[in-house]
Enzyme design. Sequence first.
Site, short mmCIF file in Angstrom:
data_model
loop_
_atom_site.label_atom_id
_atom_site.label_comp_id
_atom_site.label_asym_id
_atom_site.label_seq_id
_atom_site.Cartn_x
_atom_site.Cartn_y
_atom_site.Cartn_z
N CYS A 119 6.66 -10.07 6.77
CA CYS A 119 6.37 -11.47 6.45
C CYS A 119 7.06 -11.96 5.17
CB CYS A 119 4.88 -11.75 6.40
SG CYS A 119 3.96 -10.68 5.29
N LYS A 199 -7.33 -4.63 9.61
CA LYS A 199 -6.93 -5.72 8.72
C LYS A 199 -7.32 -7.03 9.37
CE LYS A 199 -2.88 -7.84 6.59
NZ LYS A 199 -1.47 -7.67 6.21
N ARG A 209 -0.15 -14.58 -0.83
CA ARG A 209 0.93 -15.25 -0.10
C ARG A 209 1.77 -16.11 -1.04
NH1 ARG A 209 -2.26 -16.34 5.63
NH2 ARG A 209 -2.57 -14.13 6.08
N LYS A 252 -9.24 -3.85 5.17
CA LYS A 252 -8.79 -4.95 4.32
C LYS A 252 -9.26 -6.29 4.88
CE LYS A 252 -4.55 -7.20 2.96
NZ LYS A 252 -3.18 -7.38 3.24
N TYR A 317 -5.94 -5.21 -7.75
CA TYR A 317 -5.25 -5.83 -8.88
C TYR A 317 -6.00 -5.59 -10.18
CZ TYR A 317 -3.02 -7.76 -4.83
OH TYR A 317 -2.38 -7.86 -3.62
C1 PBG Z 1 1.65 -8.32 4.32
C2 PBG Z 1 0.49 -8.22 3.44
C3 PBG Z 1 -0.45 -9.19 3.08
C4 PBG Z 1 -1.28 -8.60 2.13
C5 PBG Z 1 -0.87 -7.30 1.98
N1 PBG Z 1 0.22 -7.07 2.82
C6 PBG Z 1 -0.55 -10.63 3.44
C7 PBG Z 1 -0.97 -11.04 4.78
O1 PBG Z 1 -1.23 -10.26 5.69
O2 PBG Z 1 -0.99 -12.26 4.95
C8 PBG Z 1 -2.41 -9.28 1.41
C9 PBG Z 1 -2.80 -8.68 0.12
C10 PBG Z 1 -3.67 -9.48 -0.74
O3 PBG Z 1 -4.15 -10.59 -0.40
O4 PBG Z 1 -3.91 -9.01 -1.84
N2 PBG Z 1 1.39 -8.53 5.65
#
Ligand code: PBG
Length: 326
Positions: A119, A199, A209, A252, A317
């Site tokens: 992405c 996820k 993002r 996640k 973080y």
């Molecule tokens: C990539 C990815 C994302 C996150 C980690 N890897 C974004 C998404 O899936 O939109 C989000 C991490 C975060 O919000 O800390 N696909």
Amino acid sequence: MDPTRRPRRLRRDGVREIVSETSLSPSDLIAPVFVDATTDERVPIASMPGHDRVPVASAVDRVEEVLDTGIETVVLFGIPESKDATGSRAWAEDGVVQCAIRDITRETDATVITDVCMCEYTDHGHCGILEDNARESPELTVDNDATLDRLARIAVSHAEAGAQMVAPSSMTDGMVGAIRGALDAAGFESVAIMSYAAKYESAFYGPFRDAADGAPAFGDRRHYQMDPANAREAMAEVALDVEQGADVLMVKPALAYLDIISAVRENFDQPVAAYNVSGEYAMLHAAAEKGWLDLDAVAHESLLSIKRAGADLILTYFAEAIADQL
Ligand code: PBG
């Protein structure tokens, strides 16, 4: 009444500590690092106070800051110099993440995990190759099977650069098997896979993002990421990744999904990781900025709850700030 059972006896100073069931240690924590090929200087991420996107030339310095807190592991995200429909900069030998991995593994002792996704690299911001006419139809987005071999190439390019573990995050069906097969065929049997196994399609990814410049240009991710309403489906997702060879199982986001973390812990024997995502970080910071919450205290309590729910590892973080407190 005169209680004979007095739980408060164990809450006295000096006693409370020895009966504590859960503790946090820097070795439980993984710090996300953003490496950006579009800048020569560190750029603060507005919605994630304390975090910057760093140029490749500063990646080693950034990782050394992490190591100084006692944390040993980073997860790398890349912002490429250019994007295209197939995300081709994601597997380039001279790509942003590949260069950063080589520098970090040459100059530090950090353990390097990489996010494997498309992405940040596609001009449409979806986590894979688009289906024909995807822009016109809300039912269409990513071509699952066409995406598999791209993910495999990305993972191999990270392993070639020196990553010890790869973390596929695209929720592509079959991604773990495709990556395991490609890594083994390229001689990287010892590179581990931490799968973003459950996820969710979550609104808590907003600040990330912005940070990684990976928002979808149209539509959303609900055709590939999980419905927040579902828990049993998470067990099915995780079981598929285990069958395909996932070494570490990730859930996640974390805080709104503690039940899922706990269920994965109960049902599977692999190490469990939880991603305390960008929105979970941003909301505590925002409330603390207003003076409504004590940041250190709520951050510590959040991570403790994720550990208590069953996570062995936490991507967060808050990693450096908490390691400093510990
Ligand atoms: C990539 C990815 C994302 C996150 C980690 N890897 C974004 C998404 O899936 O939109 C989000 C991490 C975060 O919000 O800390 N696909």
